[in-house]
Design a protein around this motif. Structure first.
Motif, mmCIF file in Angstrom:
data_model
loop_
_atom_site.group_PDB
_atom_site.id
_atom_site.type_symbol
_atom_site.label_atom_id
_atom_site.label_comp_id
_atom_site.label_asym_id
_atom_site.label_seq_id
_atom_site.Cartn_x
_atom_site.Cartn_y
_atom_site.Cartn_z
ATOM 1 N N ALA A 124 0.804 -1.218 0.000
ATOM 2 C CA ALA A 124 0.000 0.000 0.000
ATOM 3 C C ALA A 124 0.840 1.273 0.000
ATOM 4 N N ALA A 125 2.147 1.153 0.212
ATOM 5 C CA ALA A 125 3.026 2.322 0.303
ATOM 6 C C ALA A 125 3.130 3.036 -1.042
ATOM 7 N N ASP A 126 3.461 4.321 -0.979
ATOM 8 C CA ASP A 126 3.622 5.126 -2.196
ATOM 9 C C ASP A 126 4.824 4.671 -3.020
ATOM 10 N N THR A 127 5.891 4.253 -2.332
ATOM 11 C CA THR A 127 7.072 3.753 -3.031
ATOM 12 C C THR A 127 7.315 2.308 -2.603
ATOM 13 N N PHE A 128 7.870 1.548 -3.521
ATOM 14 C CA PHE A 128 8.105 0.123 -3.248
ATOM 15 C C PHE A 128 9.489 -0.063 -2.655
ATOM 16 N N ASP A 129 9.561 -0.698 -1.504
ATOM 17 C CA ASP A 129 10.824 -0.986 -0.828
ATOM 18 C C ASP A 129 11.230 -2.414 -1.169
ATOM 19 N N GLU A 130 12.072 -2.537 -2.178
ATOM 20 C CA GLU A 130 12.459 -3.861 -2.668
ATOM 21 C C GLU A 130 13.256 -4.653 -1.642
ATOM 22 N N VAL A 131 14.087 -3.989 -0.861
ATOM 23 C CA VAL A 131 14.907 -4.680 0.140
ATOM 24 C C VAL A 131 14.011 -5.329 1.195
#
Length: 152
Positions: A89-96
């Protein structure tokens, strides 16, 4: 004449009802339960027809209960699932973070499969050599049927 047909029909209905109840009771007495513990259904099918002793049944029951309690304790954390939803649901994707969560899920899946194999091994150790041989024969027949179905 109609009364005799009615009596016959009622007798037949009663007999079929009672036989269903008797079969259900026998099915449950043999250790087959439906519901929340269906994950052990393959194990029960595997052991069906092996004529286990009461001692063997009790040992296997204890092993399965222990396995169940260990698996219950190892269930995925609700916080991990919430973290996954928050990540999506976050605005940016945290791949780590996503990679860490996925790796953690994969490790949990490996641990779960390993515990299942350990349980199968422990159950097999309870069986006699003759029962293991019967089980191998059942497995071979099942593999043959599986192969025939895939060839068709």
């Amino acid at each position: 004449m109609k009364v005799s047909k009615l009596i016959f029909a009622l007798g037949l209905l009663t007999a079929s009802s009672l036989s269903g109840v008797a079969l259900a009771h026998e099915h449950k007495a043999a250790g087959y339960e439906h519901g929340r513990h269906m994950q052990h259904a393959p194990m029960k099918r595997m052991l069906a027809g092996l004529e286990l002793t009461d001692s063997q049944r009790e040992q296997i029951k204890q092993l399965m209960q222990q396995h169940r309690s260990e698996q219950k304790a190892a269930r995925p954390d609700k916080a991990d699932r919430q973290q996954m939803r928050d990540l999506l649901a976050a605005d940016t994707f945290d791949e780590v973070t996503a990679r860490q969560l996925i790796e953690k899920q994969q490790q949990q899946a490996v641990d779960k499969r390993l515990a299942a194999m350990k349980l199968q091994h422990q159950v097999l150790q309870v069986l006699t050599d003759e029962q293991r041989q019967q089980l191998n024969e059942k497995r071979q027949k099942w593999q043959q049927k599986k192969q025939q179905r895939s060839d068709s």
